[in-house]
Design a protein around this motif. Sequence first.
Motif, short mmCIF file in Angstrom:
data_model
loop_
_atom_site.label_atom_id
_atom_site.label_comp_id
_atom_site.label_asym_id
_atom_site.label_seq_id
_atom_site.Cartn_x
_atom_site.Cartn_y
_atom_site.Cartn_z
N ILE A 1 -2.06 9.54 -10.85
CA ILE A 1 -1.36 8.37 -10.15
C ILE A 1 -1.17 7.19 -11.18
CG2 ILE A 1 -2.11 6.64 -8.73
CD1 ILE A 1 -1.36 9.09 -7.19
N GLU A 2 -2.06 7.09 -12.10
CA GLU A 2 -1.86 6.06 -12.96
C GLU A 2 -0.62 6.32 -13.86
OE1 GLU A 2 -3.40 3.05 -13.52
OE2 GLU A 2 -5.23 3.02 -12.42
N THR A 3 -0.58 7.39 -14.49
CA THR A 3 0.73 7.63 -15.06
C THR A 3 1.86 7.58 -14.45
OG1 THR A 3 -0.68 9.34 -16.40
CG2 THR A 3 1.67 9.79 -16.28
N ALA A 4 1.87 7.97 -13.04
CA ALA A 4 3.20 7.87 -12.20
C ALA A 4 3.47 6.46 -11.79
CB ALA A 4 2.94 8.64 -10.97
N LEU A 5 2.50 5.60 -11.77
CA LEU A 5 2.75 4.28 -11.41
C LEU A 5 3.38 3.36 -12.66
CD1 LEU A 5 -0.43 3.12 -9.47
CD2 LEU A 5 2.05 3.69 -8.62
N SER A 6 2.86 3.90 -13.82
CA SER A 6 3.06 3.58 -15.26
C SER A 6 4.60 3.79 -15.47
CB SER A 6 2.16 3.85 -16.31
OG SER A 6 0.98 3.21 -16.15
N ALA A 7 4.94 4.99 -15.44
CA ALA A 7 6.17 5.36 -15.37
C ALA A 7 7.57 4.55 -14.54
CB ALA A 7 6.43 7.05 -15.26
N ARG A 8 7.01 4.26 -13.48
CA ARG A 8 7.98 3.47 -12.52
C ARG A 8 7.97 2.01 -12.65
NH1 ARG A 8 10.39 6.99 -9.71
NH2 ARG A 8 11.58 5.28 -8.53
N PHE A 9 6.94 1.47 -13.45
CA PHE A 9 7.21 0.05 -13.48
C PHE A 9 8.24 -0.62 -14.32
CE2 PHE A 9 5.55 -3.83 -15.45
CZ PHE A 9 5.05 -4.66 -14.41
N ARG A 10 8.62 -1.54 -13.71
CA ARG A 10 9.76 -2.48 -14.26
C ARG A 10 9.46 -3.71 -14.48
NH1 ARG A 10 10.38 2.30 -15.09
NH2 ARG A 10 12.36 3.47 -14.95
N MET B 1 0.90 -1.09 -0.19
CA MET B 1 0.08 0.03 0.07
C MET B 1 0.92 1.31 -0.01
SD MET B 1 -1.48 2.71 1.83
CE MET B 1 -1.38 2.34 3.52
N VAL B 2 0.29 2.25 -0.77
CA VAL B 2 1.17 3.67 -0.70
C VAL B 2 0.19 4.66 -0.36
CG1 VAL B 2 2.39 5.10 -2.36
CG2 VAL B 2 2.86 2.75 -2.67
N GLY B 3 0.42 5.47 0.40
CA GLY B 3 -0.38 6.55 0.99
C GLY B 3 0.34 8.09 0.51
N VAL B 4 -0.28 8.97 -0.15
CA VAL B 4 0.40 9.89 -0.64
C VAL B 4 -0.64 11.13 -0.04
CG1 VAL B 4 1.02 11.38 -2.72
CG2 VAL B 4 0.98 9.09 -2.85
N ASP B 5 0.15 11.94 0.80
CA ASP B 5 -0.66 13.03 1.23
C ASP B 5 -0.59 14.17 0.35
OD1 ASP B 5 2.27 13.09 2.17
OD2 ASP B 5 1.81 15.05 2.80
N ILE B 6 -1.75 15.01 0.32
CA ILE B 6 -1.71 16.23 -0.78
C ILE B 6 -1.81 17.53 0.14
CG2 ILE B 6 -3.29 16.91 -2.55
CD1 ILE B 6 -4.30 14.03 -2.92
N GLY B 7 -2.72 17.69 0.89
CA GLY B 7 -2.99 18.74 1.57
C GLY B 7 -1.81 19.25 2.33
N GLU B 8 -2.33 20.16 3.49
CA GLU B 8 -1.18 20.72 4.44
C GLU B 8 -0.99 19.97 5.41
OE1 GLU B 8 -2.71 24.66 5.58
OE2 GLU B 8 -2.77 25.53 3.62
N HIS B 9 -1.90 19.11 5.95
CA HIS B 9 -1.88 18.08 7.33
C HIS B 9 -1.28 16.70 6.55
CE1 HIS B 9 -3.50 21.23 9.22
NE2 HIS B 9 -4.64 21.13 8.68
N CYS B 10 -0.64 16.00 7.11
CA CYS B 10 -0.31 14.56 6.82
C CYS B 10 -0.76 13.67 7.93
CB CYS B 10 1.18 14.64 6.83
SG CYS B 10 2.08 14.86 8.34
N PHE B 11 -0.62 12.38 7.67
CA PHE B 11 -1.02 11.37 8.50
C PHE B 11 0.38 10.78 9.14
CE2 PHE B 11 -0.91 9.86 4.20
CZ PHE B 11 0.07 8.89 4.17
N ASP B 12 0.07 10.20 10.42
CA ASP B 12 1.17 9.52 11.03
C ASP B 12 0.72 8.01 11.20
OD1 ASP B 12 2.34 11.90 11.56
OD2 ASP B 12 1.10 12.14 13.45
N VAL B 13 1.85 7.22 10.95
CA VAL B 13 1.64 5.88 11.02
C VAL B 13 2.70 5.14 11.82
CG1 VAL B 13 0.95 3.53 9.83
CG2 VAL B 13 0.69 5.80 8.61
N ARG B 14 2.18 4.19 12.81
CA ARG B 14 3.27 3.56 13.69
C ARG B 14 3.44 2.40 13.17
NH1 ARG B 14 1.04 4.62 18.59
NH2 ARG B 14 0.29 2.51 18.87
N ASP B 15 4.84 2.07 13.06
CA ASP B 15 5.09 0.37 12.78
C ASP B 15 5.30 -0.51 13.88
OD1 ASP B 15 7.71 0.77 13.80
OD2 ASP B 15 8.74 1.48 11.93
N SER B 16 5.95 -1.65 13.50
CA SER B 16 5.85 -2.84 14.44
C SER B 16 6.81 -2.58 15.66
CB SER B 16 6.26 -4.05 13.61
OG SER B 16 7.17 -4.00 12.98
N THR B 17 7.85 -1.61 15.30
CA THR B 17 8.82 -1.28 16.08
C THR B 17 8.39 0.07 17.22
OG1 THR B 17 10.21 0.46 14.92
CG2 THR B 17 10.47 -2.02 14.54
#
Length: 232
Positions: free
Chosen positions: A99-108, A1-17
């Motif tokens: 998004i579709e364009t960006a993903l296609s450009a990076r696809f290998r 999963m990829v999350g891309v923040d757009i506005g002024e506020h972002c999200f915080d995610v805590r990992d397993s550590t």
Amino acid sequence: MVGVDIGEHCFDVRDSTGRTHSGSAALGLIDYAAPVRVRAVECVQIRLSPVVAPAVLGVPLAELTGNIVGLDDLWGQDAARLRERLHETPRWPDRFALIETALSARFRDDRRADPEIAWAWHQLRAGRGRFRVEHLATGIGWSRQRLWSRFRTQIGLTPKRAAMLVRFDHAVHQLVQGRPPAQVAADSGYADQSHLHRDVREFTGAPPATAAGEPWLAVDDRAWPSAPGTTR
């Protein structure tokens, strides 16, 4: 999963550590509840199939399992440019096109999962997680040990753990649709309702009633309809 923040506020995610990551990030298949904190956030969530995710992200999923990596660390300036363009684009259909364009450009293509692993993953998806590893190995013509090792290296989880996530994903969407937990448990292959309850708790950190009320689940299939390659 990829999350891309757009506005002024972002999200915080805590990992397993226990570390907290802010802003645009990439996650592999995670088999634990990852707490997310948001405040009036505007973002795009991209659900990539694990068989093509390495071809887009540029790293094996095993390196992301249990970890959260900033999108800037993976994509460099491309991540910043994508956020800027999304922010400047007001209409959601146009944002999805970006998004579709960006993903296609990076696809290998040479980075995607082996055909045998892709087949095994699609069998798990088609069977909603109700597929024995021995049968998968037989279908490929590999030993159980070889499938276990290669699957974990390329998908990031063992086939058994991946099957648990697939089964859970199907079950929780059934709960969102208002189906009784006991019926969902029976139809999804759980031993009983308490078994379903334990899995929901493990993967979301919340009881079934709370998890089923999450707004992102209610629109999940409509926002991201099933399609070859890029979704689930």
